[in-house]
Design a protein around this motif. Structure first.
Motif, PDB file in Angstrom:
ATOM      1  N   TRP A 314       0.485  10.411 -18.370  1.00 22.41           N
ATOM      2  CA  TRP A 314      -0.200  11.697 -18.399  1.00 22.41           C
ATOM      3  C   TRP A 314      -0.611  12.058 -16.981  1.00 22.41           C
ATOM      4  O   TRP A 314      -1.294  11.290 -16.305  1.00 22.41           O
ATOM      5  CB  TRP A 314      -1.416  11.633 -19.319  1.00 22.41           C
ATOM      6  CG  TRP A 314      -2.291  12.863 -19.289  1.00 22.41           C
ATOM      7  CD1 TRP A 314      -3.479  13.021 -18.649  1.00 22.41           C
ATOM      8  CD2 TRP A 314      -2.030  14.118 -19.931  1.00 22.41           C
ATOM      9  NE1 TRP A 314      -3.981  14.287 -18.851  1.00 22.41           N
ATOM     10  CE2 TRP A 314      -3.107  14.987 -19.643  1.00 22.41           C
ATOM     11  CE3 TRP A 314      -0.982  14.588 -20.729  1.00 22.41           C
ATOM     12  CZ2 TRP A 314      -3.167  16.285 -20.111  1.00 22.41           C
ATOM     13  CZ3 TRP A 314      -1.045  15.888 -21.205  1.00 22.41           C
ATOM     14  CH2 TRP A 314      -2.133  16.725 -20.903  1.00 22.41           C
ATOM     15  N   ILE A 315      -0.167  13.213 -16.505  1.00 21.24           N
ATOM     16  CA  ILE A 315      -0.543  13.717 -15.186  1.00 21.24           C
ATOM     17  C   ILE A 315      -1.301  15.023 -15.390  1.00 21.24           C
ATOM     18  O   ILE A 315      -0.792  15.943 -16.041  1.00 21.24           O
ATOM     19  CB  ILE A 315       0.694  13.951 -14.300  1.00 21.24           C
ATOM     20  CG1 ILE A 315       1.456  12.624 -14.091  1.00 21.24           C
ATOM     21  CG2 ILE A 315       0.290  14.527 -12.951  1.00 21.24           C
ATOM     22  CD1 ILE A 315       2.741  12.781 -13.299  1.00 21.24           C
ATOM     23  N   ALA A 316      -2.514  15.091 -14.857  1.00 25.58           N
ATOM     24  CA  ALA A 316      -3.361  16.263 -15.083  1.00 25.58           C
ATOM     25  C   ALA A 316      -4.098  16.632 -13.805  1.00 25.58           C
ATOM     26  O   ALA A 316      -4.430  15.768 -12.979  1.00 25.58           O
ATOM     27  CB  ALA A 316      -4.363  15.991 -16.207  1.00 25.58           C
ATOM     28  N   LYS A 317      -4.362  17.929 -13.658  1.00 24.11           N
ATOM     29  CA  LYS A 317      -5.198  18.408 -12.570  1.00 24.11           C
ATOM     30  C   LYS A 317      -6.657  18.164 -12.930  1.00 24.11           C
ATOM     31  O   LYS A 317      -7.088  18.465 -14.039  1.00 24.11           O
ATOM     32  CB  LYS A 317      -4.954  19.888 -12.322  1.00 24.11           C
ATOM     33  CG  LYS A 317      -3.539  20.213 -11.852  1.00 24.11           C
ATOM     34  CD  LYS A 317      -3.353  21.701 -11.654  1.00 24.11           C
ATOM     35  CE  LYS A 317      -1.936  22.032 -11.201  1.00 24.11           C
ATOM     36  NZ  LYS A 317      -1.742  23.497 -11.033  1.00 24.11           N
ATOM     37  N   LEU A 318      -7.411  17.630 -11.960  1.00 25.90           N
ATOM     38  CA  LEU A 318      -8.800  17.289 -12.235  1.00 25.90           C
ATOM     39  C   LEU A 318      -9.607  17.401 -10.952  1.00 25.90           C
ATOM     40  O   LEU A 318      -9.285  16.747  -9.953  1.00 25.90           O
ATOM     41  CB  LEU A 318      -8.904  15.868 -12.809  1.00 25.90           C
ATOM     42  CG  LEU A 318     -10.311  15.356 -13.111  1.00 25.90           C
ATOM     43  CD1 LEU A 318     -10.940  16.170 -14.243  1.00 25.90           C
ATOM     44  CD2 LEU A 318     -10.274  13.870 -13.479  1.00 25.90           C
ATOM     45  N   ALA A 319     -10.641  18.256 -10.966  1.00 31.64           N
ATOM     46  CA  ALA A 319     -11.592  18.377  -9.857  1.00 31.64           C
ATOM     47  C   ALA A 319     -10.889  18.572  -8.518  1.00 31.64           C
ATOM     48  O   ALA A 319     -11.234  17.935  -7.528  1.00 31.64           O
ATOM     49  CB  ALA A 319     -12.494  17.151  -9.813  1.00 31.64           C
TER      50      ALA A 319
END
Length: 736
Positions: A314-319
């Protein structure tokens, strides 16, 4: 990576600054320029929309030139350019890598000093590198100086093979391969199928292989007393043949969401069967050997292996950054049967041994990585990794002497390895010429094992070790635009003891000699620690040519040495222990160039060459020749590729210098010098079909070995001669 982002950002800013001029150029008629006031007085048409194409400089990005952390990356185009059929042929062109059969070495060292990773992790037990075809691989990273992102078990370096994840365009191909030599032939069928459907990308690779081998080897053994009298002398002849079959399936799915997040799932299924039958005859010319002296052997060894592995990512944009999570697991089963029938001279005594072993293992791993850019050109990454690996091994031993009642002994072994690691790294681009990489990684491992050897006893061992590894690297680019740059790196790496080295379990050989000893472990072993310094000078020329020179030094403490002793029962046994230190030094030179850089007449050629000089010494072993891990002291490679239209020809010469290696104060081994010449022809009939024909070992180099053990009782010597032959292979690739 930071330099890459800077270049893209600069291109975007330039496009934005020129946007008004571009818009006017598309709306104004082909007439003399009007005054600025006249132009601004005309109202703009609502439907006159300017189209501006912004292109970043990603195509010019080269990790070897631009990344602060020293890394050479072979991309997908380079991997497939010459039609190689397996990963070993690809790595023959990799700088600083020695390919010796199925062994990969950096700085002349293998055996755990060079770390081999697949997708940044150690491959599952039983994984066969032969099943990796170039079509499955996205890139190969050759990392000389360790980085905190990967395990620091890389004293000599790391080779990370990254498998394909996302399909940019449809891919459907089929490969048929066949290779033949006087003593073996093998075949394989492999294919890939990949495509995109909206936000879904899928990829499936399958590989079927098989072959048959035969072998005839000769050798001898002797014992010479200090007085010079030969009291034991024999010759040995062995003949054997076998076959193998296997299959591998590698599917992968990837889904991209509207916000840029990505979910992926992949698995790997592998199964293989092989068997080997043979005979060995010893002819005693002087004296006799072990008591009882078994001079004739027949043996049979069928084996099987199945393995299944899976991963969810899982690759996600975060902060303002990117979070990358991976959960993976694998299971494997290995079955091994060893059937031996041994006879003394004249078949006076017979010993039958039937040992069946089954090994079942499983592993689970969780890895998380967070990356984001910070102020003033900093690119920060941090991560955590944890894994648990367990196995259950059972050996069912049946022994029968002559017509006596058979004896049976069941041995069990259950090791468990728990790992935990965390790291932090920062790559800081100070200015256009200077960048700094700082990082640290902590790794801890606990090894527990339970062993039951029946009447011998029950053993329970536990070992816990941890290592804190700082790393610092710098890159300085000379400001004169010459392409010259200088790298400096400090690393603290290590080599962890293996499970077999840590356990108290005893492995017994069928016939116990100095050269075929039992082996036992040592739960008190500590990891080998290495403080390393690397200095590299590189020059990249505008013509595409490149030259580099690098020196490195590794100071190793707590060196793990294997001792050979006689136990209370009179059996020879190998045992590991931490004993002293070792020092490794290397010099590596590399050059590659397109032919046009030398002369326009050579425009169809690509040239490459490398040279390595390696030194090492082990303090607890007297010299000369006390090299670490039988280190290759000197090696060189030279290659040339010629392309003309649809035809490509190429060849490579690999040379390795050997000599005597001092294993201990009493034992020495001879390391063979080799010259291996391989050539190939690649012809593309059309964009859909191509044929590759290769020839290996054209110089007909054989495999020879020589071992000596010298003590107060005299000098024991064991030699073997294993002829090798030229091999020809053909591979046809079809794209649909």
């Amino acid at each position: 990576m930071i330099l890459k982002q800077h270049r893209i950002a600069a291109a975007v800013q330039l496009a934005l600054l020129t946007l008004p001029a571009a818009a006017l150029a598309q709306t104004a008629p082909a007439a003399p320029a009007a005054p600025a006031e006249a132009v601004s007085a005309k109202p703009a048409k609502k439907d006159a929309i300017a189209t501006v194409e912004v292109k970043g400089a990603a195509g010019s990005y080269d990790p070897r030139r631009d990344d602060t952390a020293s890394k050479t990356v072979m991309n997908a185009d380079e991997i497939r350019k010459f039609g190689d059929t397996n990963v070993y042929d690809v790595l023959k062109r990799a700088p600083g890598v020695i390919v010796a059969g199925k062994t990969l070495r950096m700085n002349g060292l293998g055996n755990g000093y060079t770390q081999i990773l697949v997708n940044g992790d150690r491959p599952p037990p039983g994984f066969n590198m032969d099943t990796l075809t170039p079509d499955q691989i996205e890139r190969i990273e050759i990392i000389r100086a360790a980085s905190a992102e990967y395990s620091m078990q890389a004293i000599a370096g790391t080779i990370n093979i990254v498998l394909k994840k996302v399909i940019a365009k449809p891919q459907r191909d089929l490969r048929l391969a066949y290779a033949n030599a006087p003593t073996n032939h093998n075949y394989s069928v492999s294919g890939t199928w990949g495509d995109k459907a909206g936000k879904l990308s899928y990829f499936v690779s399958a590989f079927l292989y098989g072959g048959d081998n035969s072998n005839v080897s000769t050798g001898g053994a002797s014992l010479t007393l200090p007085s010079g009298e030969v009291t034991q002398l024999r010759t040995t002849r062995s003949e054997g043949s076998g076959s193998y079959r296997g299959a591998m399936l590698f599917p992968r799915l990837s889904w991209k969401f509207d916000n840029g997040d990505e979910l992926s799932a992949s698995s790997m299924l592998q199964s293989s069967r092989n068997g080997w039958d043979g005979t060995t005859h010893n002819a005693n010319l002087v004296g006799s050997f072990a008591s009882p002296d078994y001079v004739d052997y027949t043996y049979r060894s069928p084996n099987s292996m199945t393995m299944a592995a899976g991963e969810i990512g899982w690759i996600a944009k975060l902060a303002g950054g990117k979070l990358d999570l991976k959960l993976s697991g694998d299971r494997n089963r290995n079955g091994d049967e060893q059937f031996n029938e041994m006879f003394t001279a004249g078949r006076g005594q017979r010993l039958l041994r039937d040992w069946d072993s089954v090994n079942r293992g499983h592993r689970a791993t969780l890895r998380g990585k967070y990356t984001r850019s910070l102020f003033d050109g900093h690119n920060l990454s941090t991560g955590l990794e944890g894994s648990v690996q367990e196995s259950e091994q059972t050996r069912d031993r049946h022994d029968q002497l002559n017509q006596d009642a058979p004896t049976r002994l069941i041995e069990t072994f259950a090791p468990k390895i728990s790992r935990l690691a965390g790291y932090l790294q920062d790559e800081w681009s100070v200015d256009k010429q200077f960048s700094v990489y700082l990082g640290a990684r902590w790794e801890g491992v606990q090894t527990d094992s339970e062993a039951d050897s029946g009447p011998v006893g029950h053993f329970s061992t536990s070992s816990r070790n941890h290592v804190l590894s700082p790393v610092a690297q710098t890159l300085y680019k000379f400001p004169d635009g010459s392409g010259r740059q200088l790298r400096l790196a400090y690393t603290r790496t290590y080599k962890a003891p293996t499970v077999d080295q840590l356990t108290a379990r005893r492995y017994e050989t069928a016939v116990n000699t100095r050269f075929a000893a039992d082996s036992g472990g040592n739960p008190n072993l500590r990891p080998e620690l290495a403080n390393g310094i690397d200095v590299t000078f590189e020059q990249f020329l505008k013509s595409g040519a490149m030259v580099s020179a690098s020196v490195s030094r590794r100071a190793i403490s707590d060196y793990i040495r294997t001792t050979l002793d006689v136990d209370e029962n009179g059996r020879w046994v190998y045992r590991p222990l931490n004993d002293g230190d070792a020092l490794v030094r290397t010099l590596q030179l590399e050059a590659k160039a397109p032919g046009k850089a030398l002369s326009p007449a050579l425009g169809a050629f690509d040239l490459r060459a490398s040279f390595s000089r390696n030194w090492s010494r082990v303090s607890s072993v007297p010299g000369p020749g006390n090299r670490l891990d039988g280190q290759t002291p000197m090696s060189a490679t030279a290659g040339i590729d010629y392309r003309k239209g649809d035809l490509t020809l190429g060849g490579s010469m690999n040379w390795q210098h050997g000599g005597w290696v001092k294993v201990s104060e009493a034992e020495s081994q001879f390391q063979q010098s080799r010259r291996d010449l391989d050539v190939y022809l690649l012809y593309k009939f059309n964009p859909r079909y191509q044929l590759r024909v290769s020839a290996y070992n054209l110089l007909g180099q054989d495999m020879n070995s020589d071992r000596i053990y010298r003590d107060a009782a005299g000098t024991s010597r064991e030699t073997s001669f294993n002829p090798q032959y030229r091999r020809v292979a053909a591979n046809i690739e079809m794209k649909f």
